[in-house]
Design a protein around this motif. Sequence first.
Motif, PDB file in Angstrom:
ATOM      1  N   PRO A  66     -10.155  10.295  -9.617  1.00  0.00           N
ATOM      2  CA  PRO A  66      -9.624  10.896  -8.429  1.00  0.00           C
ATOM      3  C   PRO A  66     -10.740  10.679  -7.186  1.00  0.00           C
ATOM      4  CG  PRO A  66      -9.359  12.375 -10.339  1.00  0.00           C
ATOM      5  CD  PRO A  66     -10.263  11.362 -10.768  1.00  0.00           C
ATOM      6  N   ALA A  67     -12.197  10.771  -7.508  1.00  0.00           N
ATOM      7  CA  ALA A  67     -13.033  10.707  -6.427  1.00  0.00           C
ATOM      8  C   ALA A  67     -12.882   9.391  -6.138  1.00  0.00           C
ATOM      9  CB  ALA A  67     -14.271  11.024  -7.086  1.00  0.00           C
ATOM     10  N   MET A  68     -12.643   8.261  -6.826  1.00  0.00           N
ATOM     11  CA  MET A  68     -12.742   6.552  -6.311  1.00  0.00           C
ATOM     12  C   MET A  68     -11.393   6.645  -5.633  1.00  0.00           C
ATOM     13  SD  MET A  68     -13.326   4.671  -9.994  1.00  0.00           S
ATOM     14  CE  MET A  68     -14.884   4.918 -10.804  1.00  0.00           C
ATOM     15  N   LYS A  69     -10.127   7.118  -6.104  1.00  0.00           N
ATOM     16  CA  LYS A  69      -9.089   7.119  -5.119  1.00  0.00           C
ATOM     17  C   LYS A  69      -9.121   7.635  -3.746  1.00  0.00           C
ATOM     18  CE  LYS A  69      -4.226   8.330  -5.120  1.00  0.00           C
ATOM     19  NZ  LYS A  69      -2.876   8.900  -5.793  1.00  0.00           N
ATOM     20  N   VAL A  72     -11.229   5.316  -1.703  1.00  0.00           N
ATOM     21  CA  VAL A  72     -10.338   4.239  -1.051  1.00  0.00           C
ATOM     22  C   VAL A  72      -9.468   4.570  -0.051  1.00  0.00           C
ATOM     23  CG1 VAL A  72      -8.455   2.598  -1.851  1.00  0.00           C
ATOM     24  CG2 VAL A  72     -10.327   2.908  -3.326  1.00  0.00           C
ATOM     25  N   LYS A  73      -9.019   5.775  -0.310  1.00  0.00           N
ATOM     26  CA  LYS A  73      -8.117   6.425   1.013  1.00  0.00           C
ATOM     27  C   LYS A  73      -8.915   6.634   2.243  1.00  0.00           C
ATOM     28  CE  LYS A  73      -5.580  10.595   2.124  1.00  0.00           C
ATOM     29  NZ  LYS A  73      -5.209  11.935   1.708  1.00  0.00           N
ATOM     30  N   GLU A  74     -10.080   7.125   2.073  1.00  0.00           N
ATOM     31  CA  GLU A  74     -11.036   7.259   3.607  1.00  0.00           C
ATOM     32  C   GLU A  74     -11.127   6.045   3.833  1.00  0.00           C
ATOM     33  OE1 GLU A  74     -14.255   9.849   2.575  1.00  0.00           O
ATOM     34  OE2 GLU A  74     -12.878  11.656   1.834  1.00  0.00           O
ATOM     35  N   ALA A  75     -11.446   5.033   2.883  1.00  0.00           N
ATOM     36  CA  ALA A  75     -11.958   3.709   3.494  1.00  0.00           C
ATOM     37  C   ALA A  75     -10.847   3.115   4.412  1.00  0.00           C
ATOM     38  CB  ALA A  75     -12.355   2.747   2.334  1.00  0.00           C
ATOM     39  N   PRO A  80      -7.731  -1.172   7.634  1.00  0.00           N
ATOM     40  CA  PRO A  80      -6.429  -1.133   7.461  1.00  0.00           C
ATOM     41  C   PRO A  80      -6.115  -2.339   6.023  1.00  0.00           C
ATOM     42  CG  PRO A  80      -6.694  -1.077   9.612  1.00  0.00           C
ATOM     43  CD  PRO A  80      -8.199  -1.346   8.799  1.00  0.00           C
ATOM     44  N   SER A  81      -6.843  -3.284   5.945  1.00  0.00           N
ATOM     45  CA  SER A  81      -6.237  -4.306   5.098  1.00  0.00           C
ATOM     46  C   SER A  81      -6.488  -3.824   3.673  1.00  0.00           C
ATOM     47  CB  SER A  81      -7.224  -5.591   5.286  1.00  0.00           C
ATOM     48  OG  SER A  81      -8.548  -5.002   4.980  1.00  0.00           O
ATOM     49  N   ASP A  84      -3.287  -1.354   1.077  1.00  0.00           N
ATOM     50  CA  ASP A  84      -2.477  -1.479  -0.304  1.00  0.00           C
ATOM     51  C   ASP A  84      -3.165  -1.307  -1.539  1.00  0.00           C
ATOM     52  OD1 ASP A  84      -0.188  -3.277  -1.498  1.00  0.00           O
ATOM     53  OD2 ASP A  84      -1.605  -4.500  -2.325  1.00  0.00           O
ATOM     54  N   VAL A  85      -4.363  -1.212  -1.605  1.00  0.00           N
ATOM     55  CA  VAL A  85      -5.302  -0.886  -3.010  1.00  0.00           C
ATOM     56  C   VAL A  85      -4.892   0.383  -2.941  1.00  0.00           C
ATOM     57  CG1 VAL A  85      -7.483  -0.653  -3.846  1.00  0.00           C
ATOM     58  CG2 VAL A  85      -6.930  -2.574  -2.608  1.00  0.00           C
ATOM     59  N   PHE A  86      -4.940   1.438  -2.063  1.00  0.00           N
ATOM     60  CA  PHE A  86      -4.670   2.753  -2.067  1.00  0.00           C
ATOM     61  C   PHE A  86      -3.447   3.005  -2.496  1.00  0.00           C
ATOM     62  CE2 PHE A  86      -3.264   6.976  -0.099  1.00  0.00           C
ATOM     63  CZ  PHE A  86      -3.945   7.671  -0.777  1.00  0.00           C
TER      64      PHE A  86
END
Length: 92
Positions: A66-69, A72-75, A80-81, A84-86
């Motif tokens: 959850p912390a990694m997710k 990624v959301k914050e990054a 913007p590129s 898709d990972v998020f």
Amino acid sequence: MTEKDAALGRRLMIDELKTTNLYEQMADEADDEATADVIRDVADEEKVHTGEGAAIVAANDPRAKPAMKEGVKEAAEHIPSIQDVFDHFDEY
């Protein structure tokens, strides 16, 4: 699932990231482009190892994924590129 294994995964990630940086610096120093390409290829393999370390952490630390997710959301708000990972994070 153990904290010890999660810690080992984090150590693996740290060492692989340091090694990746070293190899990329070496590639930049190479006089011959073919030599630089080989070293960059080796650096790319270290990036795979970093991902394997992240998987070990995610499998052994219930708070890690959850912390990694969230990271990624914050990054993705700034890069913007990687949106898709998020968007597909939960598939991993």
